[in-house]
Scaffold this motif. Structure first.
Motif, PDB file in Angstrom:
ATOM      1  N   ARG A  96       0.811  -1.218   0.000  1.00 56.48           N
ATOM      2  CA  ARG A  96       0.000   0.000   0.000  1.00 56.48           C
ATOM      3  C   ARG A  96       0.847   1.272   0.000  1.00 56.48           C
ATOM      4  O   ARG A  96       0.311   2.366   0.161  1.00 56.48           O
ATOM      5  CB  ARG A  96      -0.939   0.003   1.211  1.00 56.48           C
ATOM      6  N   THR A  97       2.129   1.112  -0.164  1.00 54.29           N
ATOM      7  CA  THR A  97       3.011   2.274  -0.205  1.00 54.29           C
ATOM      8  C   THR A  97       3.058   2.830  -1.619  1.00 54.29           C
ATOM      9  O   THR A  97       3.413   2.125  -2.561  1.00 54.29           O
ATOM     10  CB  THR A  97       4.427   1.888   0.272  1.00 54.29           C
ATOM     11  N   SER A  98       2.689   4.080  -1.744  1.00 50.55           N
ATOM     12  CA  SER A  98       2.645   4.742  -3.048  1.00 50.55           C
ATOM     13  C   SER A  98       3.025   6.201  -2.861  1.00 50.55           C
ATOM     14  O   SER A  98       3.176   6.684  -1.723  1.00 50.55           O
ATOM     15  CB  SER A  98       1.238   4.651  -3.650  1.00 50.55           C
ATOM     16  N   ALA A  99       3.171   6.916  -3.991  1.00 50.44           N
ATOM     17  CA  ALA A  99       3.469   8.350  -3.900  1.00 50.44           C
ATOM     18  C   ALA A  99       2.374   9.066  -3.117  1.00 50.44           C
ATOM     19  O   ALA A  99       2.645   9.962  -2.306  1.00 50.44           O
ATOM     20  CB  ALA A  99       3.597   8.938  -5.306  1.00 50.44           C
ATOM     21  N   ARG A 100       1.133   8.661  -3.324  1.00 53.08           N
ATOM     22  CA  ARG A 100       0.012   9.313  -2.642  1.00 53.08           C
ATOM     23  C   ARG A 100       0.055   9.076  -1.139  1.00 53.08           C
ATOM     24  O   ARG A 100      -0.081  10.018  -0.349  1.00 53.08           O
ATOM     25  CB  ARG A 100      -1.317   8.807  -3.216  1.00 53.08           C
ATOM     26  N   THR A 101       0.260   7.809  -0.722  1.00 54.09           N
ATOM     27  CA  THR A 101       0.242   7.520   0.720  1.00 54.09           C
ATOM     28  C   THR A 101       1.458   8.116   1.427  1.00 54.09           C
ATOM     29  O   THR A 101       1.367   8.568   2.569  1.00 54.09           O
ATOM     30  CB  THR A 101       0.177   6.000   0.963  1.00 54.09           C
ATOM     31  N   ILE A 102       2.602   8.112   0.749  1.00 53.15           N
ATOM     32  CA  ILE A 102       3.793   8.712   1.349  1.00 53.15           C
ATOM     33  C   ILE A 102       3.621  10.211   1.503  1.00 53.15           C
ATOM     34  O   ILE A 102       3.938  10.787   2.554  1.00 53.15           O
ATOM     35  CB  ILE A 102       5.044   8.394   0.504  1.00 53.15           C
ATOM     36  N   ALA A 103       3.128  10.870   0.440  1.00 56.32           N
ATOM     37  CA  ALA A 103       2.927  12.318   0.501  1.00 56.32           C
ATOM     38  C   ALA A 103       1.934  12.680   1.602  1.00 56.32           C
ATOM     39  O   ALA A 103       2.114  13.675   2.316  1.00 56.32           O
ATOM     40  CB  ALA A 103       2.439  12.829  -0.851  1.00 56.32           C
ATOM     41  N   ALA A 104       0.888  11.873   1.756  1.00 53.98           N
ATOM     42  CA  ALA A 104      -0.093  12.132   2.807  1.00 53.98           C
ATOM     43  C   ALA A 104       0.552  12.008   4.186  1.00 53.98           C
ATOM     44  O   ALA A 104       0.318  12.834   5.075  1.00 53.98           O
ATOM     45  CB  ALA A 104      -1.265  11.154   2.688  1.00 53.98           C
ATOM     46  N   ALA A 105       1.390  10.987   4.363  1.00 53.95           N
ATOM     47  CA  ALA A 105       2.069  10.806   5.653  1.00 53.95           C
ATOM     48  C   ALA A 105       3.049  11.934   5.925  1.00 53.95           C
ATOM     49  O   ALA A 105       3.244  12.342   7.077  1.00 53.95           O
ATOM     50  CB  ALA A 105       2.804   9.462   5.679  1.00 53.95           C
ATOM     51  N   ALA A 106       3.673  12.440   4.854  1.00 50.19           N
ATOM     52  CA  ALA A 106       4.651  13.524   5.006  1.00 50.19           C
ATOM     53  C   ALA A 106       4.002  14.891   5.093  1.00 50.19           C
ATOM     54  O   ALA A 106       4.647  15.862   5.510  1.00 50.19           O
ATOM     55  CB  ALA A 106       5.625  13.497   3.822  1.00 50.19           C
ATOM     56  N   GLY A 107       2.734  14.983   4.675  1.00 47.47           N
ATOM     57  CA  GLY A 107       2.037  16.269   4.698  1.00 47.47           C
ATOM     58  C   GLY A 107       2.496  17.217   3.606  1.00 47.47           C
ATOM     59  O   GLY A 107       2.535  18.431   3.804  1.00 47.47           O
ATOM     60  N   VAL A 108       2.862  16.665   2.432  1.00 44.79           N
ATOM     61  CA  VAL A 108       3.324  17.496   1.319  1.00 44.79           C
ATOM     62  C   VAL A 108       2.590  17.097   0.043  1.00 44.79           C
ATOM     63  O   VAL A 108       1.878  16.091   0.009  1.00 44.79           O
ATOM     64  CB  VAL A 108       4.849  17.352   1.100  1.00 44.79           C
ATOM     65  N   ASN A 109       2.825  17.861  -1.009  1.00 44.24           N
ATOM     66  CA  ASN A 109       2.216  17.580  -2.310  1.00 44.24           C
ATOM     67  C   ASN A 109       2.813  16.315  -2.920  1.00 44.24           C
ATOM     68  O   ASN A 109       4.016  16.093  -2.856  1.00 44.24           O
ATOM     69  CB  ASN A 109       2.445  18.772  -3.255  1.00 44.24           C
ATOM     70  N   GLN A 110       1.974  15.487  -3.524  1.00 40.54           N
ATOM     71  CA  GLN A 110       2.416  14.226  -4.111  1.00 40.54           C
ATOM     72  C   GLN A 110       3.500  14.414  -5.162  1.00 40.54           C
ATOM     73  O   GLN A 110       4.408  13.592  -5.297  1.00 40.54           O
ATOM     74  CB  GLN A 110       1.208  13.507  -4.719  1.00 40.54           C
ATOM     75  N   GLY A 111       3.435  15.508  -5.918  1.00 47.42           N
ATOM     76  CA  GLY A 111       4.417  15.748  -6.968  1.00 47.42           C
ATOM     77  C   GLY A 111       5.836  15.889  -6.446  1.00 47.42           C
ATOM     78  O   GLY A 111       6.803  15.660  -7.182  1.00 47.42           O
ATOM     79  N   LEU A 112       5.973  16.255  -5.164  1.00 44.97           N
ATOM     80  CA  LEU A 112       7.307  16.423  -4.600  1.00 44.97           C
ATOM     81  C   LEU A 112       8.048  15.096  -4.449  1.00 44.97           C
ATOM     82  O   LEU A 112       9.272  15.076  -4.374  1.00 44.97           O
ATOM     83  CB  LEU A 112       7.206  17.129  -3.242  1.00 44.97           C
TER      84      LEU A 112
END
Length: 232
Positions: free
Chosen positions: A46-62
């Motif tokens: 379940r690890t993806s750019a979306r889930t990581i960005a959400a956990a980090a509190g930043v934009n997915q594009g970063l």
């Protein structure tokens, strides 16, 4: 050259560039820690750019701006996490003076790492590494940070022991690391069995301690016998 979204709007005056660099580093750190948290809480599947960005509190594009791909981010996160954990324990490892102390440290560290969720991260990275070469490389680099520290300890504590002449510290360090990795994962399905395995390792350290305390004549005899056995 594309504009850094973390530094957009900063200028050369008043330290703007330095401030932008600081924000960029902060974003990278958030992504690294977000990746480790996602692995712990959601697993590799379940690890993806979306889930990581959400956990980090930043934009997915970063994720892609700073690392290029999710795999590259996970690899960097694995190394980042290992560096932090090794740094946390380095002083304690430097104070180890015997194999028995090394095992006691290993048991304490194991309990602390499990409580901190690091065993879960390791398990997920190793699972992903079976099919993704980039993750295998990253996991290996992270483990080597531990192996290097263990090898230093073994080189120190085995000096003067009959085992020193017949033991490859580098190979033994990898065997120790592999044993603890296996025990960490095994404990998840058989906690009692993992405890028994650690007890067995402790018994071996008692034997090594006895050999180390033998007098010079007895140590020479043991060395001679070990060499003869090694040739057979």
């Amino acid at each position: 050259m594309s504009e850094d979204p973390d530094t957009r709007g900063t200028g050369p005056r008043g330290g703007g560039a330095r401030s932008g660099d600081s924000r960029s580093r902060d974003t990278r750190t958030k992504l690294l820690e977000g990746a480790l948290r996602t692995l712990t809480e959601q697993g590799i599947a379940r690890t993806s750019a979306r889930t990581i960005a959400a956990a980090a509190g930043v934009n997915q594009g970063l994720v892609f701006y700073h690392f290029g791909s999710v795999d590259e981010l996970l690899g960097a996160a694995c190394h980042h996490g290992a560096e932090q954990r090794v740094s946390r324990y380095r002083a304690r490892l430097d104070a180890v003076t015997s194999l028995a102390e090394l095992l006691r440290f290993g048991r304490e560290m194991h309990a602390e790492e499990r409580a901190a969720g690091q065993v879960a991260v390791l398990g997920q990275m190793l699972a992903g590494a079976q099919t993704q070469p980039r993750l295998a490389t990253a996991a290996r680099r992270g483990l080597h940070l531990w192996i290097d520290e263990i090898e230093k300890v073994l080189g120190r504590v085995l000096t003067g022991s009959p085992l020193a002449d017949l033991t490859d510290s580098a190979g033994l360090a990898r065997a120790v690391a592999a044993s603890f990795v296996g025990l960490e994962l095994y404990e998840g399905v058989d906690q009692e069995g993992a405890g028994n395995a650690l007890d067995a390792l402790e018994q071996l350290t008692v034997l090594a301690s006895v050999l180390h305390e033998l007098g010079p004549l007895a140590q020479r005899a043991v060395r001679r016998r070990l060499r003869q056995t090694g040739r057979n």
